[in-house]
Write a protein that holds these residues in place. Structure first.
Motif, PDB file in Angstrom:
ATOM      1  N   UNK A 119     -27.875   9.184 -33.760  1.00  0.00           N
ATOM      2  CA  UNK A 119     -26.771   8.608 -32.989  1.00  0.00           C
ATOM      3  C   UNK A 119     -26.476   7.179 -33.431  1.00  0.00           C
ATOM      4  N   UNK A 120     -27.488   6.429 -33.793  1.00  0.00           N
ATOM      5  CA  UNK A 120     -27.265   5.061 -34.270  1.00  0.00           C
ATOM      6  C   UNK A 120     -26.507   5.077 -35.593  1.00  0.00           C
ATOM      7  N   UNK A 121     -26.922   5.947 -36.499  1.00  0.00           N
ATOM      8  CA  UNK A 121     -26.236   6.042 -37.795  1.00  0.00           C
ATOM      9  C   UNK A 121     -24.788   6.481 -37.601  1.00  0.00           C
ATOM     10  N   UNK A 122     -24.581   7.504 -36.787  1.00  0.00           N
ATOM     11  CA  UNK A 122     -23.222   7.987 -36.559  1.00  0.00           C
ATOM     12  C   UNK A 122     -22.350   6.939 -35.862  1.00  0.00           C
ATOM     13  N   UNK A 123     -22.951   6.136 -35.018  1.00  0.00           N
ATOM     14  CA  UNK A 123     -22.189   5.076 -34.346  1.00  0.00           C
ATOM     15  C   UNK A 123     -21.824   3.934 -35.272  1.00  0.00           C
ATOM     16  N   UNK A 124     -22.637   3.668 -36.289  1.00  0.00           N
ATOM     17  CA  UNK A 124     -22.372   2.567 -37.200  1.00  0.00           C
ATOM     18  C   UNK A 124     -21.539   2.962 -38.412  1.00  0.00           C
ATOM     19  N   UNK A 125     -21.384   4.237 -38.688  1.00  0.00           N
ATOM     20  CA  UNK A 125     -20.615   4.664 -39.858  1.00  0.00           C
ATOM     21  C   UNK A 125     -19.169   4.165 -39.821  1.00  0.00           C
ATOM     22  N   UNK A 126     -18.454   4.280 -38.708  1.00  0.00           N
ATOM     23  CA  UNK A 126     -17.082   3.752 -38.726  1.00  0.00           C
ATOM     24  C   UNK A 126     -17.028   2.245 -38.996  1.00  0.00           C
ATOM     25  N   UNK A 127     -17.951   1.513 -38.439  1.00  0.00           N
ATOM     26  CA  UNK A 127     -17.969   0.065 -38.654  1.00  0.00           C
ATOM     27  C   UNK A 127     -18.346  -0.276 -40.087  1.00  0.00           C
ATOM     28  N   UNK A 128     -19.248   0.508 -40.685  1.00  0.00           N
ATOM     29  CA  UNK A 128     -19.719   0.212 -42.033  1.00  0.00           C
ATOM     30  C   UNK A 128     -18.720   0.617 -43.112  1.00  0.00           C
ATOM     31  N   UNK A 129     -18.048   1.725 -42.941  1.00  0.00           N
ATOM     32  CA  UNK A 129     -17.215   2.255 -44.010  1.00  0.00           C
ATOM     33  C   UNK A 129     -15.716   2.177 -43.761  1.00  0.00           C
ATOM     34  N   UNK A 130     -15.297   1.976 -42.515  1.00  0.00           N
ATOM     35  CA  UNK A 130     -13.875   1.896 -42.192  1.00  0.00           C
ATOM     36  C   UNK A 130     -13.614   0.636 -41.360  1.00  0.00           C
ATOM     37  N   UNK A 131     -13.717  -0.529 -41.975  1.00  0.00           N
ATOM     38  CA  UNK A 131     -13.572  -1.766 -41.208  1.00  0.00           C
ATOM     39  C   UNK A 131     -12.121  -1.992 -40.771  1.00  0.00           C
ATOM     40  N   UNK A 182     -13.370  -7.517 -39.363  1.00  0.00           N
ATOM     41  CA  UNK A 182     -14.711  -6.931 -39.476  1.00  0.00           C
ATOM     42  C   UNK A 182     -15.382  -7.280 -40.799  1.00  0.00           C
ATOM     43  N   UNK A 183     -14.816  -8.226 -41.544  1.00  0.00           N
ATOM     44  CA  UNK A 183     -15.371  -8.555 -42.851  1.00  0.00           C
ATOM     45  C   UNK A 183     -16.786  -9.104 -42.756  1.00  0.00           C
ATOM     46  N   UNK A 184     -17.088  -9.807 -41.669  1.00  0.00           N
ATOM     47  CA  UNK A 184     -18.425 -10.388 -41.520  1.00  0.00           C
ATOM     48  C   UNK A 184     -19.433  -9.380 -40.993  1.00  0.00           C
ATOM     49  N   UNK A 185     -18.974  -8.382 -40.284  1.00  0.00           N
ATOM     50  CA  UNK A 185     -19.893  -7.428 -39.656  1.00  0.00           C
ATOM     51  C   UNK A 185     -20.162  -6.226 -40.557  1.00  0.00           C
ATOM     52  N   UNK A 186     -19.255  -5.921 -41.483  1.00  0.00           N
ATOM     53  CA  UNK A 186     -19.421  -4.754 -42.343  1.00  0.00           C
ATOM     54  C   UNK A 186     -20.715  -4.795 -43.160  1.00  0.00           C
TER      55      UNK A 186
END
Length: 86
Positions: A5-17, A21-25
């Motif tokens: 669930x953690x990985x799935x929750x972070x995928x949109x933030x990591x790959x689709x900023x 979101x430049x600092x958080x990606x």
């Protein structure tokens, strides 16, 4: 399950900023990679290494109480019982 669930929750933030979101990606990418690697090591590598090391220990000591030796003895007794019935 928590890892998934953690990985799935972070995928949109990591790959689709989105905007801003430049600092958080990079942080999200680091978390996804680290959690994925940790899950791989925990779920796959640890049991394989344990199995290899445990097999080597059983062969070295030839302990009659080891599970492998108990299973071999059980199988041989069962085969003898089946032969006597037939």
């Amino acid at each position: 399950m928590t890892t998934l669930t953690t990985i799935l929750g972070l995928i949109p933030l990591a790959f689709f900023p989105g905007e801003g979101a430049e600092m958080i990606q990079p942080i999200a990418l680091t978390f996804v990679g680290g959690i994925t690697t940790g899950a791989f090591l925990t779920l796959l590598l640890s049991p394989v290494l344990y199995s290899i090391l445990n097999t080597r220990r059983e062969k070295k000591y030839d302990d009659p109480q080891s599970l492998n030796n108990q299973l071999i003895e059980y199988d041989s007794r069962r085969l003898k019982d089946l032969d006597s019935v037939l």
